[in-house]
Scaffold this active site. Structure first.
Site, PDB file in Angstrom:
ATOM      1  N   LYS A 256       0.832  -1.199   0.000  1.00  0.00           N
ATOM      2  CA  LYS A 256       0.000   0.000   0.000  1.00  0.00           C
ATOM      3  C   LYS A 256       0.870   1.254   0.000  1.00  0.00           C
ATOM      4  O   LYS A 256       0.640   2.199  -0.766  1.00  0.00           O
ATOM      5  CB  LYS A 256      -0.944   0.002   1.196  1.00  0.00           C
ATOM      6  CG  LYS A 256      -2.027   1.071   1.115  1.00  0.00           C
ATOM      7  CD  LYS A 256      -2.908   1.081   2.353  1.00  0.00           C
ATOM      8  CE  LYS A 256      -3.727  -0.174   2.484  1.00  0.00           C
ATOM      9  NZ  LYS A 256      -4.848  -0.226   1.517  1.00  0.00           N
TER      10      LYS A 256
ATOM     11  N   ARG B 239      -3.943   2.699   8.312  1.00  0.00           N
ATOM     12  CA  ARG B 239      -4.165   1.436   7.602  1.00  0.00           C
ATOM     13  C   ARG B 239      -2.895   0.595   7.586  1.00  0.00           C
ATOM     14  O   ARG B 239      -1.784   1.113   7.618  1.00  0.00           O
ATOM     15  CB  ARG B 239      -4.579   1.683   6.145  1.00  0.00           C
ATOM     16  CG  ARG B 239      -5.856   2.487   5.948  1.00  0.00           C
ATOM     17  CD  ARG B 239      -6.017   2.826   4.469  1.00  0.00           C
ATOM     18  NE  ARG B 239      -7.145   3.687   4.208  1.00  0.00           N
ATOM     19  CZ  ARG B 239      -8.313   3.280   3.715  1.00  0.00           C
ATOM     20  NH1 ARG B 239      -8.505   2.015   3.452  1.00  0.00           N
ATOM     21  NH2 ARG B 239      -9.284   4.139   3.491  1.00  0.00           N
TER      22      ARG B 239
ATOM     23  N   GLY C 166      -7.952  -7.545   3.708  1.00  0.00           N
ATOM     24  CA  GLY C 166      -8.914  -7.758   4.778  1.00  0.00           C
ATOM     25  C   GLY C 166      -8.387  -8.480   6.001  1.00  0.00           C
ATOM     26  O   GLY C 166      -9.112  -8.676   6.974  1.00  0.00           O
TER      27      GLY C 166
ATOM     28  N   MET D  20      -5.760  -7.572   8.033  1.00  0.00           N
ATOM     29  CA  MET D  20      -5.299  -6.718   9.128  1.00  0.00           C
ATOM     30  C   MET D  20      -6.252  -5.535   9.290  1.00  0.00           C
ATOM     31  O   MET D  20      -7.271  -5.451   8.625  1.00  0.00           O
ATOM     32  CB  MET D  20      -3.859  -6.297   8.872  1.00  0.00           C
ATOM     33  CG  MET D  20      -2.879  -7.466   9.012  1.00  0.00           C
ATOM     34  SD  MET D  20      -1.188  -7.032   8.602  1.00  0.00           S
ATOM     35  CE  MET D  20      -1.263  -6.860   6.833  1.00  0.00           C
TER      36      MET D  20
ATOM     37  N   ARG E 190      -2.584  -1.519  -6.043  1.00  0.00           N
ATOM     38  CA  ARG E 190      -1.719  -2.680  -5.789  1.00  0.00           C
ATOM     39  C   ARG E 190      -2.015  -3.723  -6.855  1.00  0.00           C
ATOM     40  O   ARG E 190      -3.064  -3.679  -7.509  1.00  0.00           O
ATOM     41  CB  ARG E 190      -1.959  -3.257  -4.391  1.00  0.00           C
ATOM     42  CG  ARG E 190      -3.359  -3.803  -4.168  1.00  0.00           C
ATOM     43  CD  ARG E 190      -3.559  -4.247  -2.733  1.00  0.00           C
ATOM     44  NE  ARG E 190      -4.941  -4.651  -2.487  1.00  0.00           N
ATOM     45  CZ  ARG E 190      -5.454  -4.871  -1.290  1.00  0.00           C
ATOM     46  NH1 ARG E 190      -4.708  -4.689  -0.214  1.00  0.00           N
ATOM     47  NH2 ARG E 190      -6.715  -5.239  -1.134  1.00  0.00           N
TER      48      ARG E 190
ATOM     49  N   HIS F 173      -0.206 -44.694   0.108  1.00  0.00           N
ATOM     50  CA  HIS F 173      -0.726 -45.324  -1.113  1.00  0.00           C
ATOM     51  C   HIS F 173      -1.880 -44.517  -1.698  1.00  0.00           C
ATOM     52  O   HIS F 173      -1.914 -44.223  -2.900  1.00  0.00           O
ATOM     53  CB  HIS F 173      -1.189 -46.751  -0.798  1.00  0.00           C
ATOM     54  CG  HIS F 173      -1.826 -47.442  -1.956  1.00  0.00           C
ATOM     55  ND1 HIS F 173      -3.194 -47.436  -2.172  1.00  0.00           N
ATOM     56  CD2 HIS F 173      -1.284 -48.119  -2.997  1.00  0.00           C
ATOM     57  CE1 HIS F 173      -3.448 -48.091  -3.284  1.00  0.00           C
ATOM     58  NE2 HIS F 173      -2.312 -48.527  -3.805  1.00  0.00           N
TER      59      HIS F 173
ATOM     60  N   SER G 289      17.889 -42.630 -10.872  1.00  0.00           N
ATOM     61  CA  SER G 289      16.654 -41.907 -10.612  1.00  0.00           C
ATOM     62  C   SER G 289      16.455 -41.873  -9.103  1.00  0.00           C
ATOM     63  O   SER G 289      16.423 -42.927  -8.456  1.00  0.00           O
ATOM     64  CB  SER G 289      15.464 -42.597 -11.280  1.00  0.00           C
ATOM     65  OG  SER G 289      14.290 -41.843 -11.084  1.00  0.00           O
TER      66      SER G 289
ATOM     67  N   CYS H 137      12.022 -39.373  -9.361  1.00  0.00           N
ATOM     68  CA  CYS H 137      10.748 -40.020  -9.689  1.00  0.00           C
ATOM     69  C   CYS H 137       9.851 -40.189  -8.470  1.00  0.00           C
ATOM     70  O   CYS H 137       8.818 -40.841  -8.548  1.00  0.00           O
ATOM     71  CB  CYS H 137      10.980 -41.378 -10.357  1.00  0.00           C
ATOM     72  SG  CYS H 137      11.790 -42.572  -9.290  1.00  0.00           S
TER      73      CYS H 137
ATOM     74  N   TYR I 147      15.919 -34.381 -15.208  1.00  0.00           N
ATOM     75  CA  TYR I 147      14.477 -34.354 -15.396  1.00  0.00           C
ATOM     76  C   TYR I 147      13.778 -34.683 -14.075  1.00  0.00           C
ATOM     77  O   TYR I 147      14.355 -35.285 -13.166  1.00  0.00           O
ATOM     78  CB  TYR I 147      14.026 -35.352 -16.473  1.00  0.00           C
ATOM     79  CG  TYR I 147      14.213 -36.808 -16.105  1.00  0.00           C
ATOM     80  CD1 TYR I 147      13.237 -37.495 -15.381  1.00  0.00           C
ATOM     81  CD2 TYR I 147      15.361 -37.500 -16.481  1.00  0.00           C
ATOM     82  CE1 TYR I 147      13.407 -38.824 -15.037  1.00  0.00           C
ATOM     83  CE2 TYR I 147      15.542 -38.824 -16.139  1.00  0.00           C
ATOM     84  CZ  TYR I 147      14.569 -39.488 -15.413  1.00  0.00           C
ATOM     85  OH  TYR I 147      14.736 -40.799 -15.057  1.00  0.00           O
TER      86      TYR I 147
END
Length: 887
Positions: free
Chosen positions: A26, A95, A104, A106, A339, A455, A770, A837, A857
């Site tokens: 702000k 503010r 909203g 604070m 903002r 699982h 991997s 993986c 990857y």
């Protein structure tokens, strides 16, 4: 000397738009608007540094108070008014304004500076007693609520009583006499609740209001918001003290909130609401129904035209959609805030792509504007934000999206109801691989036990099924066909809704919004692919999952779990026959029955991923997982004994004996992975034969197949050497039989700390590594991933750990083990290909870390592939920018 207070106003602004960390969003916006010559009521910002100091000891350095006094003096001179002047008082708003927008969360105080004496002076000055006392009663109630901690409903109740007394419906119908009486009643309430009079010294009011705004950084809703949005608790908020302007001065005055574009859809259309003759809190509080912004031009045309012009200027300057607040005082426009605007997932993507097309931003900026959470929301059904919900329990948000269905307690029931076209939610204490059919048939899964890589969680994410796990408040009563939670009894076939993005369980059927990938998202992800250097594969065990993942942009399969293929109705008898076999010959006979089924699986997966690498993990879990649960077998035995069915009794006893013989005290560290392949080489030989026969057949038909065979749970070089030798022997035999040559690779999962430490030895014989980060996390921490829900939530709350390590990769511990594995592996084989993986392959923070440490990857669930593509690109941009700064 430190500067703690920054002034803003026409020709006297200290701050700039680049001081977000210090001035908050702000304060930065106000300073930048003032620098741009936009009409902003003057004021000053107390920095976030002061908040941090204050929260440490509930006091400020004396220098802060001195600089605040200087700023007040400057503000008084600029306005030609004095704070507390009984004839013509200066009034201010106080503010909050954090670095990251927390709308909203604070607190705010308006009309500060009014007293019993100055309200009379204000009334005389503007010749409007009603306006003056309207401001005063608003100030007293806000001060009482925000600063003194009196429930705002106490004040609202007094207003409602007054309206009933006078027979009026709206606050605007209250005359000056009524408002004056309300101000007195509000002061009496404060005296009653607090034991002291409402303060009449404006400087005391200001000091207390500043303290209250700083304190609001740690109110419950702000803490919760930060937790939900991963905002650092240590940032603190700035405080903005600003000259009051009034939208409640009649029909040429008003106040509103607007966005430069539609924050819900991203449409390039001015969007917002306003109220005539009102103050700012009236719009957001819902006290009156506001009007749409485009009608303001009919009521105050000159101010509206100026507002539209300023909004266009602000968007062009900040190069993003702006969220603005404004007040019109007697026809004159003032901007109170700008903002970066909060937006929906769909709007985020549209805004990013549209702004590239308009030349406002480049493609890299567009990619950075969209978050992983945005993509996640777009790819899964979600609960309509307008829906009224009755949340009855909360667990872990294991697999995102929302699902509605009838409660069932068994996989079989889910499958049976699916055949009838009925939607279900499978509710289990925990799931096992045997529940896979029911999980596939259900709309979503809810479990009492389990963590983020249990699982249910792993399979749910792989299927794109919403899943809530570890909901320990639930008690399932299978005998009576219901579960009990927090005083609710939910019967089988009752409807519930689960939100896998939030971890909530909701009573009844909530309204859902469908997901879709539109052209804008495809375009944005295409830009991400052009930018990123990190590869993205998928974890997929079926041709269907593989096809979905490929459509979502996967560049191959990084993990195909072969054990999931064994649970089909046509396969489980052969699998159990193999397990029950008492010698190698009998085992091989059973495996012969599985061979064509496994080959069919690989034919489908290779076709779905034609031309792309497919990494297939040989059987990993212990064999007992493929047998019925002992408790179920004991129940079956009692039933047969009661019926006197002697033939079947012996069969069941035989299975129970085998289950008992396979039982392990710690199966996750027991007879599984490559240990299984070494003790029963015929199992892996069957799987390798199925892989290579499928590869040869498809190659003969002209398809391009790229198989990669992965040996699990290796910790010792000899384990890998022996298993690789068997793999290659079988593969070479199949190629000789078929007269084909297939370019295949044999690698291993690095999922044990020892494997990382001896990675240089293993790398000499492995074609790729991997990292199985699920098991690596489990063995590094000594945590059982299926039992962490018992203590990890407590650890998180106590601050022992920052994140669930099975959801977000532990960079300090597990990450360091990975670095050792990478460094040692590449010291022996510099171009050794490495991937991740585990489920961490779909987590944004873990993906960025993988890129940073040199992984080639990541592999993740199909529905997380677009997220990985986006985050990989963002990580590339971040690393490139960091290099520029360092150079």
């Amino acid at each position: 000397m430190s500067k703690f207070v920054y002034f803003f106003g026409k020709d006297v602004t200290d701050g700039t738009g680049s001081m977000n960390n210090l001035l908050g969003g702000k304060g930065t916006g106000l300073a930048e608007m003032a620098n741009l010559g936009i009409p902003v009521p003057p004021g000053f910002t107390i920095t976030t540094e002061v908040c941090v100091l204050y929260l440490k000891g509930n006091k400020y350095p004396e220098e802060v108070l001195r600089q605040v006094e200087q700023a007040i003096d400057k503000l008084e001179k600029l306005n030609g008014k004095k704070l507390g002047d009984p004839e013509d008082p200066l009034l201010v708003s106080v503010r909050s304004g954090a670095k990251v927008s927390m709308p909203g969360m604070m607190d705010t105080v308006l009309n500060l500076g009014l007293t019993d004496k100055s309200v009379i002076g204000l009334s005389n000055k503007v010749n409007d007693e009603r306006f003056a006392y309207d401001c005063y009663r608003r100030f007293i109630s806000m001060f009482g609520d925000v600063v003194l901690g009196i429930d705002f409903r106490e004040f609202d109740s007094l207003i409602e009583d007054k309206k009933k007394e006078l027979g009026v419906k709206s606050d605007t119908d209250l005359d000056s006499k009524a408002l004056k009486e309300l101000a007195e009643r509000f002061k009496e309430l404060i005296k009653f609740e607090k034991g002291f009079e409402f303060p009449q010294d404006p400087k005391v009011q200001l000091r207390l209001a500043i303290d209250a705004v700083f304190d609001s950084w740690n109110n419950h809703r702000a803490i919760t918001y930060r937790k939900l949005n991963n905002i650092d608790d240590s940032l603190g908020t700035a405080v903005n003290v600003q000259t009051m302007v009034y939208g409640n001065r009649g029909n040429t005055s008003g106040t509103g909130v607007a966005f430069t574009r539609n924050p819900s859809t991203g449409e390039k259309k001015f969007f917002g609401e306003y109220l005539i003759n009102a103050q700012g809190e009236d719009v957001v509080a819902g006290i009156r129904t506001p009007d749409f912004i485009d009608t303001l031009g009919n009521k105050i045309p000159e101010a509206y035209a100026q507002l539209v012009d300023i909004c266009q200027k602000l968007e062009a300057h900040f190069r993003d959609m702006q969220d603005i607040e404004f007040t019109i005082q007697e026809g004159k426009l003032y901007m109170l805030q700008t903002r970066t605007g909060k937006r929906t997932a769909a709007a985020a993507v549209k805004l990013a792509t549209d702004m590239v097309a308009e030349g406002l931003i480049d493609k890299e900026t567009a990619v950075n504007r969209v978050t992983a959470e945005h993509i996640d929301l777009l790819l899964h059904p979600r609960i309509d934000p307008k829906a009224k919900l009755e949340v009855i329990a909360n667990g872990l948000p294991a697999s995102p999206g929302a699902a509605v269905g009838k409660v069932v307690f068994t996989a079989e029931a889910a499958e049976e109801m699916a055949e009838k076209g009925e939607k279900t939610i499978l509710v289990r204490t925990e799931t096992s691989p045997e529940d896979i059919g029911g999980m596939a048939a259900a709309q979503g899964v809810l479990t009492v036990r389990g963590g983020m890589t249990s699982h249910a969680a792993v399979v749910g994410r792989g299927m794109g099924k919403p899943c809530v796990v570890g909901c320990g408040e639930i008690s399932i009563d299978m005998k009576n066909g219901h579960f009990i939670v927090n005083g609710y009894t939910i019967k089988e076939h009752d409807y519930i809704t689960i939100d896998g993005s939030a971890g909530s369980v909701i009573l009844g059927k909530a309204d859902l919004i469908d997901s879709k990938i539109d052209d804008d998202l495809k375009k944005l992800l295409g830009w991400a692919d052009d930018i990123r250097t990190l590869g993205v594969r998928t974890n997929a065990d079926t041709p269907k999952d593989a096809s979905i993942a490929r459509e979502l942009g996967a560049e191959g399969i990084g993990l195909c779990r072969t054990e999931h293929m064994f649970f089909g109705e046509d396969r489980i008898p052969a699998v159990r026959e193999m397990i029950m076999a008492e010698d190698e010959k009998s085992r091989k006979e059973a495996l012969k029955k599985l061979l064509p089924m496994q080959k069919d699986d690989f034919l489908g997966i290779f076709c779905s991923m034609e031309g792309l690498p497919v990494t297939i993990r040989l059987l990993d879990p212990p064999l007992h997982e493929f047998l019925p649960d002992k408790e179920e077998l004991d129940a079956k035995l009692r039933e047969l004994e009661a019926l006197g069915d002697s033939g079947k009794i012996e069969d069941v006893k035989k299975v129970i004996k085998r289950v008992v013989s396979l039982k392990e005290l710690n199966p996750m560290l027991g007879h599984r992975g490559c240990r299984l392949g070494i003790t029963y080489p015929e199992i892996y030989n069957m799987q390798v034969r199925a892989i290579m026969e499928a590869a040869c057949e498809l190659t003969a038909e002209g398809h391009k197949v790229v198989p990669e065979i992965m040996i699990p749970l290796v910790g010792i070089l000899k384990e890998f050497s022996l298993t690789r030798e068997e793999v290659c022997k079988t593969a070479d035999a199949v190629m000789a039989e078929k007269g084909m040559k297939i370019d295949y690779k044999v690698g291993t999962m690095i999922e044990l700390p020892r494997a990382a430490i001896v990675a240089d030895q293993i790398a000499k014989e492995a074609d790729f590594f991997s990292f199985g980060t699920n098991d690596l996390t489990q063995t590094a921490f000594g945590f059982s991933r299926d039992d962490v829900s018992k203590f990890v939530p407590i650890y998180l709350k106590a601050g022992i750990i920052e994140h669930d390590p099975f959801a977000v990769l532990d960079q300090e511990g597990v990450g360091e083990i990975m670095k050792i594995g990478i460094q040692k592996g590449r010291s022996a084989k510099p171009k050794l290909k490495m991937g991740i993986c585990g489920e961490h392959g779909g987590d944004p923070r873990s993906i960025a870390f993988a890129h940073e440490i040199g992984i080639d990857y990541v592999s993740c669930s199909p529905y997380r592939v677009p997220i990985a593509r986006l985050v990989a690109a963002q990580s590339t941009i971040e690393m490139k920018n960091a290099k520029k700064i360092n150079n």
